[in-house]
Design a protein around this motif. Structure first.
Motif, PDB file in Angstrom:
ATOM      1  N   ALA A   1       0.008  -4.022  51.913  1.00 36.81           N
ATOM      2  CA  ALA A   1      -0.379  -4.733  50.694  1.00 36.81           C
ATOM      3  C   ALA A   1      -1.862  -4.518  50.398  1.00 36.81           C
ATOM      4  O   ALA A   1      -2.244  -4.310  49.229  1.00 36.81           O
ATOM      5  CB  ALA A   1      -0.070  -6.223  50.828  1.00 36.81           C
ATOM      6  N   CYS A   2      -2.687  -4.561  51.423  1.00 40.79           N
ATOM      7  CA  CYS A   2      -4.115  -4.292  51.223  1.00 40.79           C
ATOM      8  C   CYS A   2      -4.329  -2.854  50.748  1.00 40.79           C
ATOM      9  O   CYS A   2      -5.112  -2.609  49.831  1.00 40.79           O
ATOM     10  CB  CYS A   2      -4.901  -4.532  52.508  1.00 40.79           C
ATOM     11  SG  CYS A   2      -5.224  -6.257  52.829  1.00 40.79           S
ATOM     12  N   LEU A   3      -3.631  -1.915  51.363  1.00 42.10           N
ATOM     13  CA  LEU A   3      -3.792  -0.514  50.994  1.00 42.10           C
ATOM     14  C   LEU A   3      -3.338  -0.257  49.568  1.00 42.10           C
ATOM     15  O   LEU A   3      -4.059   0.369  48.779  1.00 42.10           O
ATOM     16  CB  LEU A   3      -3.023   0.388  51.960  1.00 42.10           C
ATOM     17  CG  LEU A   3      -3.089   1.885  51.646  1.00 42.10           C
ATOM     18  CD1 LEU A   3      -4.526   2.383  51.718  1.00 42.10           C
ATOM     19  CD2 LEU A   3      -2.203   2.662  52.583  1.00 42.10           C
ATOM     20  N   TYR A   4      -2.162  -0.729  49.195  1.00 44.79           N
ATOM     21  CA  TYR A   4      -1.659  -0.449  47.856  1.00 44.79           C
ATOM     22  C   TYR A   4      -2.400  -1.215  46.781  1.00 44.79           C
ATOM     23  O   TYR A   4      -2.564  -0.715  45.661  1.00 44.79           O
ATOM     24  CB  TYR A   4      -0.153  -0.681  47.793  1.00 44.79           C
ATOM     25  CG  TYR A   4       0.595   0.420  48.494  1.00 44.79           C
ATOM     26  CD1 TYR A   4       0.487   1.733  48.061  1.00 44.79           C
ATOM     27  CD2 TYR A   4       1.357   0.170  49.611  1.00 44.79           C
ATOM     28  CE1 TYR A   4       1.144   2.762  48.731  1.00 44.79           C
ATOM     29  CE2 TYR A   4       2.018   1.186  50.278  1.00 44.79           C
ATOM     30  CZ  TYR A   4       1.899   2.476  49.824  1.00 44.79           C
ATOM     31  OH  TYR A   4       2.543   3.499  50.486  1.00 44.79           O
ATOM     32  N   SER A   5      -2.891  -2.414  47.082  1.00 42.27           N
ATOM     33  CA  SER A   5      -3.723  -3.116  46.099  1.00 42.27           C
ATOM     34  C   SER A   5      -5.039  -2.370  45.907  1.00 42.27           C
ATOM     35  O   SER A   5      -5.551  -2.291  44.783  1.00 42.27           O
ATOM     36  CB  SER A   5      -3.961  -4.561  46.526  1.00 42.27           C
ATOM     37  OG  SER A   5      -4.672  -4.617  47.741  1.00 42.27           O
ATOM     38  N   ALA A   6      -5.573  -1.792  46.965  1.00 47.75           N
ATOM     39  CA  ALA A   6      -6.802  -0.994  46.833  1.00 47.75           C
ATOM     40  C   ALA A   6      -6.532   0.282  46.041  1.00 47.75           C
ATOM     41  O   ALA A   6      -7.352   0.698  45.216  1.00 47.75           O
ATOM     42  CB  ALA A   6      -7.347  -0.648  48.215  1.00 47.75           C
ATOM     43  N   LYS A   7      -5.374   0.907  46.273  1.00 47.89           N
ATOM     44  CA  LYS A   7      -5.015   2.109  45.502  1.00 47.89           C
ATOM     45  C   LYS A   7      -4.907   1.781  44.016  1.00 47.89           C
ATOM     46  O   LYS A   7      -5.394   2.522  43.176  1.00 47.89           O
ATOM     47  CB  LYS A   7      -3.702   2.705  46.008  1.00 47.89           C
ATOM     48  CG  LYS A   7      -3.841   3.499  47.265  1.00 47.89           C
ATOM     49  CD  LYS A   7      -2.501   4.123  47.632  1.00 47.89           C
ATOM     50  CE  LYS A   7      -2.610   4.876  48.919  1.00 47.89           C
ATOM     51  NZ  LYS A   7      -2.725   6.298  48.736  1.00 47.89           N
ATOM     52  N   LEU A   8      -4.266   0.670  43.694  1.00 50.89           N
ATOM     53  CA  LEU A   8      -4.150   0.268  42.296  1.00 50.89           C
ATOM     54  C   LEU A   8      -5.515  -0.030  41.688  1.00 50.89           C
ATOM     55  O   LEU A   8      -5.799   0.363  40.552  1.00 50.89           O
ATOM     56  CB  LEU A   8      -3.236  -0.952  42.168  1.00 50.89           C
ATOM     57  CG  LEU A   8      -1.747  -0.690  42.308  1.00 50.89           C
ATOM     58  CD1 LEU A   8      -0.963  -1.996  42.300  1.00 50.89           C
ATOM     59  CD2 LEU A   8      -1.267   0.211  41.189  1.00 50.89           C
ATOM     60  N   MET A   9      -6.352  -0.723  42.434  1.00 50.75           N
ATOM     61  CA  MET A   9      -7.675  -1.062  41.917  1.00 50.75           C
ATOM     62  C   MET A   9      -8.501   0.194  41.650  1.00 50.75           C
ATOM     63  O   MET A   9      -9.146   0.315  40.612  1.00 50.75           O
ATOM     64  CB  MET A   9      -8.420  -1.969  42.887  1.00 50.75           C
ATOM     65  CG  MET A   9      -9.698  -2.520  42.293  1.00 50.75           C
ATOM     66  SD  MET A   9     -10.722  -3.325  43.507  1.00 50.75           S
ATOM     67  CE  MET A   9     -11.719  -1.950  44.011  1.00 50.75           C
TER      68      MET A   9
ATOM     69  N   PRO B   1     -12.805   5.863  48.175  1.00 52.16           N
ATOM     70  CA  PRO B   1     -11.443   6.096  48.675  1.00 52.16           C
ATOM     71  C   PRO B   1     -10.697   4.779  48.853  1.00 52.16           C
ATOM     72  O   PRO B   1     -11.270   3.772  49.291  1.00 52.16           O
ATOM     73  CB  PRO B   1     -11.656   6.785  50.013  1.00 52.16           C
ATOM     74  CG  PRO B   1     -13.110   6.907  50.227  1.00 52.16           C
ATOM     75  CD  PRO B   1     -13.831   6.285  49.091  1.00 52.16           C
ATOM     76  N   ALA B   2      -9.426   4.797  48.504  1.00 51.21           N
ATOM     77  CA  ALA B   2      -8.616   3.577  48.585  1.00 51.21           C
ATOM     78  C   ALA B   2      -8.560   2.995  49.998  1.00 51.21           C
ATOM     79  O   ALA B   2      -8.617   1.769  50.146  1.00 51.21           O
ATOM     80  CB  ALA B   2      -7.216   3.853  48.049  1.00 51.21           C
ATOM     81  N   PRO B   3      -8.471   3.805  51.068  1.00 50.83           N
ATOM     82  CA  PRO B   3      -8.462   3.193  52.404  1.00 50.83           C
ATOM     83  C   PRO B   3      -9.754   2.431  52.721  1.00 50.83           C
ATOM     84  O   PRO B   3      -9.715   1.403  53.393  1.00 50.83           O
ATOM     85  CB  PRO B   3      -8.293   4.387  53.345  1.00 50.83           C
ATOM     86  CG  PRO B   3      -7.578   5.404  52.524  1.00 50.83           C
ATOM     87  CD  PRO B   3      -8.130   5.229  51.137  1.00 50.83           C
ATOM     88  N   LEU B   4     -10.880   2.909  52.209  1.00 48.85           N
ATOM     89  CA  LEU B   4     -12.141   2.190  52.425  1.00 48.85           C
ATOM     90  C   LEU B   4     -12.119   0.850  51.704  1.00 48.85           C
ATOM     91  O   LEU B   4     -12.515  -0.180  52.260  1.00 48.85           O
ATOM     92  CB  LEU B   4     -13.322   3.038  51.957  1.00 48.85           C
ATOM     93  CG  LEU B   4     -14.694   2.389  52.066  1.00 48.85           C
ATOM     94  CD1 LEU B   4     -15.039   2.126  53.523  1.00 48.85           C
ATOM     95  CD2 LEU B   4     -15.738   3.253  51.411  1.00 48.85           C
TER      96      LEU B   4
END
Length: 118
Positions: free
Chosen positions: A16-24, A33-36
């Protein structure tokens, strides 16, 4: 059965943290980078005590157990580019020495300035 459920809950929190960061990063065109960004989200959630560290343990322990496997592609890349590394070794060595030295010196200067202001 309970252990499997705990694993999937912990994995869901991480994803959830990873995909919310990807969306953001996609929506707001954030140049990170989304993982950061996901790690920053996780840090905020853990610091604010919204998520307890023991909730993540069931998913993190297996990942950490096999973490060495994630470094195999990097090792293969180094082996594949050995001729380039041999050709550019003086530059690489100087970067590995000069950049950290400059960073440490700058941190020391800032720390000394901070101590003098106190």
């Amino acid at each position: 059965m309970v252990a499997i459920l705990k694993f999937f809950v912990a994995l869901s929190l991480l994803l959830a943290c990873l995909y919310s960061a990807k969306l953001m990063t996609l929506w707001w065109q954030v140049p990170l980078p989304a993982p950061l960004v996901a790690m920053i989200f996780m840090l905020i959630l853990l610091s604010s005590k919204m998520i307890q560290p023991n909730w993540l343990t069931p998913a993190c322990e297996p990942i950490l157990k096999y973490m060495a496997l994630f470094f195999i592609p990097a090792g293969v890349g180094i082996v594949q580019h050995t001729p380039l590394l041999i050709l550019q070794w003086p530059l690489l060595l100087s970067i590995l020495i000069v950049v950290p030295t400059i960073g440490i010196c700058l941190v020391a200067i800032v720390a000394q300035k901070g101590l003098k202001d106190d």
